[in-house]
Enzyme design. Structure first.
Site, mmCIF file in Angstrom:
data_model
loop_
_atom_site.group_PDB
_atom_site.id
_atom_site.type_symbol
_atom_site.label_atom_id
_atom_site.label_comp_id
_atom_site.label_asym_id
_atom_site.label_seq_id
_atom_site.Cartn_x
_atom_site.Cartn_y
_atom_site.Cartn_z
ATOM 1 C CG ASP A 228 -3.777 -8.481 -10.180
ATOM 2 O OD1 ASP A 228 -4.162 -7.449 -9.593
ATOM 3 O OD2 ASP A 228 -2.380 -9.001 -9.831
ATOM 4 C CD GLU B 73 -3.987 -3.819 -12.190
ATOM 5 O OE1 GLU B 73 -3.886 -3.043 -11.353
ATOM 6 O OE2 GLU B 73 -3.629 -4.916 -12.022
HETATM 7 C C1 GLC Z 1 -2.777 -5.189 -8.862
HETATM 8 C C2 GLC Z 1 -3.552 -5.142 -7.848
HETATM 9 C C3 GLC Z 1 -2.896 -4.582 -6.501
HETATM 10 C C4 GLC Z 1 -2.091 -5.708 -6.425
HETATM 11 C C5 GLC Z 1 -1.198 -6.001 -7.408
HETATM 12 C C6 GLC Z 1 -0.354 -7.216 -7.354
HETATM 13 O O1 GLC Z 1 -2.245 -3.899 -9.349
HETATM 14 O O2 GLC Z 1 -4.710 -4.221 -8.081
HETATM 15 O O3 GLC Z 1 -3.814 -4.441 -5.446
HETATM 16 O O4 GLC Z 1 -1.145 -5.365 -5.253
HETATM 17 O O5 GLC Z 1 -1.813 -6.344 -8.556
HETATM 18 O O6 GLC Z 1 -1.083 -8.476 -7.366
#
Ligand code: GLC
Length: 544
Positions: A205, A268
């Site tokens: 994440d 991500e």
């Molecule tokens: C990422 C996740 C999202 C979340 C954020 C904070 O972007 O995909 O859903 O709210 O991180 O953890």
């Protein structure tokens, strides 16, 4: 050739399927999806032909951000089940040849995580430095101008210890201090805990948020900000994200992952192409795949998409393996963004480009964003900025399995309303309909799984204009495919001008009537139509 197929790691050749566990399938009847529910649908996933499932967080959490606020990294939230349910799911998935990728959220914890509870207890607590604490400015205001992605300042005042702590997301999601070695070790320990259990990898994440500027310098103002954007975009996050030192951390995560056999590390990362590429690591020692969100973000225009594919391909480091994402739990669904007919084209693009495709649950049946009345909004991003229409609930609604009660998702009223179109749009119905979105996905996935040209071959742009995109995929053993897609509702003709003129047979098309037809110099496509054709080998062609 079977031998060359087995030589590539599974995460290169297979398709990844994202499950948002609250919304996939509810086995215990509380209206919220759970791990047993996922286990019930493994046969479906196996049938669909995907290689791996990535499951959004299911760890103990106060659910301020629906599981992305974790209070214990090595257990299961009772809403989703028990560790025994997880072990069962993993075993059942593996028995079917399916891999399981976990969501790893290392940037921040829940404010109720015991680490944070200790950290905020007193300024001298051993874990004080596990989070990012700072004095206010002399006038008492926050240490700098950094903003939270979810709205407002990223600093929260703690009256008890009289300092601010940093939270890039909700105030209930304090950021860990990744410059602290003990934090790093604790988190690598979490990774090993799950790897020892046999999970096949992680989606990390907000990887690009992990390290922040040591001097906490103010972020500059974004001159291109417009009012409909989240307030976060008022500044350019040059000091709060994407710091050079992050790559050392990612490399350590890669080492931890690679100490085990055949595991994958996905990041991500929402950044422009050049910065994104850095996450592969300078020595190919970063993430195996930093997620590529170009298709999620780009306007749906063929020239722009074609140019961006080339740009992405061209920017990849020598060892870097491409990947493509079409949707996820943070963005509007593809069928709502480009309309249903074009969502079929999007599926073809996702599943025929070079690189690992990641597909979001429900997109394979054309699920759309569901309008959620204001009083039912649950997503904190939507609730915190009510005037901006930023709620992510619309893309998180329950999976539509059947035409039965609650779409076969749950016997109880679901946590989030289901699309009212569900009696017509569901898995059961589409499975038997050769014209359905699901049948198209199924065929494209089968073809991709069996053809090295598609799952590992080269990519070569052929042509693009204001209506269409055409490209080739070639395998080293001589198999080739031509993909031609019309990204508009108007009919078009693609007239081949190159030498030699390519000919072949359509194998999969958005309109099944086109399958098995022959292609030659002129390729005519109706509006919203796309084809994948197997090219005749030069030596197959009749000699004149
Ligand atoms: C990422 C996740 C999202 C979340 C954020 C904070 O972007 O995909 O859903 O709210 O991180 O953890």
């Amino acid at each position: 050739m079977a031998s060359s197929i087995t030589a590539s790691p599974w995460w290169k050749t297979g398709v990844i399927y994202q499950i948002y566990p609250r919304s996939f399938r509810d086995a215990n009847g509380d209206g919220i999806g759970d791990l047993q529910g996922i286990a019930l649908q493994l046969d479906y996933l196996q049938w669909l032909g995907i290689q791996a499932l990535w499951i959004s967080p299911f760890y103990p959490s106060p659910m301020a951000d629906f599981g992305y606020d974790i209070a214990n990294y090595t257990d299961i939230d009772p809403i989703f089940g028990t560790m025994a349910d997880f072990d069962h799911l993993l075993q059942e998935a593996h028995q079917r040849g399916l891999k399981v990728i976990l969501d790893f959220v290392p940037n921040h914890t829940s404010d109720l995580h015991p680490w944070f509870v200790e950290s905020k207890s007193t300024k001298t607590a051993p874990k004080r430095d596990w989070y990012i604490w700072h004095d206010g400015k002399p006038d008492g205001s926050a240490p700098n101008n950094w903003k939270s992605v979810f709205g407002g300042s990223a600093w929260e005042w703690d009256a008890h210890t009289r300092q601010y702590y940093y939270h890039g997301f909700l105030k209930e999601q304090p950021d860990l201090n990744w410059r602290n070695e003990a934090v790093q070790e604790a988190m690598y320990g979490v990774m090993r805990f799950w790897l020892d259990k046999g999970v096949d990898g992680f989606r990390v994440d907000v990887m690009w948020h992990l390290i922040k500027d040591t001097q906490l310098r103010d972020n500059p103002v974004n001159p291109d900000y417009t009012d409909n954007q989240p307030t976060y975009d008022q500044l350019l996050p040059v000091y709060s994200t994407d710091q050079p030192e992050v790559h050392t951390i990612v490399a350590r995560m890669r080492q931890v992952t690679e100490a085990y056999d055949a595991r994958v590390l996905i990041g991500e990362v929402y950044l422009p192409i050049q910065q994104l590429m850095m996450y592969y690591g300078a020595q190919n020692d970063g993430a195996h795949m930093p997620f590529n969100f170009l298709l999620v973000r780009l306007p749906w225009q063929p020239r722009e998409i074609a140019a961006t594919i080339d740009q992405y391909e061209g920017a990849l480091p020598a060892e870097g393996w491409p990947n493509w994402v079409l949707g996820n739990h943070d963005n509007p669904r593809i069928a709502s963004r480009v309309g249903e007919p074009q969502a079929r084209i999007a599926a073809m693009l996702l599943l025929t480009l070079r690189g690992t495709p990641t597909l979001y649950y429900g997109d394979e049946i054309g699920m759309r964003d569901v309008a959620i009345p204001a009083e039912e909004i649950q997503d904190p991003q939507g609730l915190n900025m009510p005037d901006k229409d930023l709620s992510r609930d619309p893309c998180r609604t329950p999976m539509q399995w059947s035409g039965g009660d609650n779409a076969g998702f749950s016997p109880a009223t679901p946590w989030l309303r289901i699309d009212k179109r569900y009696p017509r749009v569901h898995v059961e119905r589409q499975r038997d309909d050769p014209f359905s979105m699901l049948s198209l996905y199924y065929k494209l996935i089968q073809l991709r799984n069996t053809e090295p040209a598609l799952n590992k071959g080269t990519y070569m742009p052929v042509y693009s204009n204001d209506q269409l995109i055409a490209y080739r995929r070639d395998s080293p053993d001589g198999d080739s495919f031509l993909v031609v897609m019309n990204l508009t509702p108007r009919p078009c003709r693609y007239r081949q001008t190159g030498e030699p003129i390519l000919s072949g047979q359509v194998i999969v098309a958005t309109s099944p009537e086109l399958e098995n037809t022959h292609i030659g110099e002129n390729i005519y496509l109706s509006g919203d139509e796309g084809i994948v054709a197997r090219l005749a080998r030069t030596d197959d062609r009749p000699t004149t």
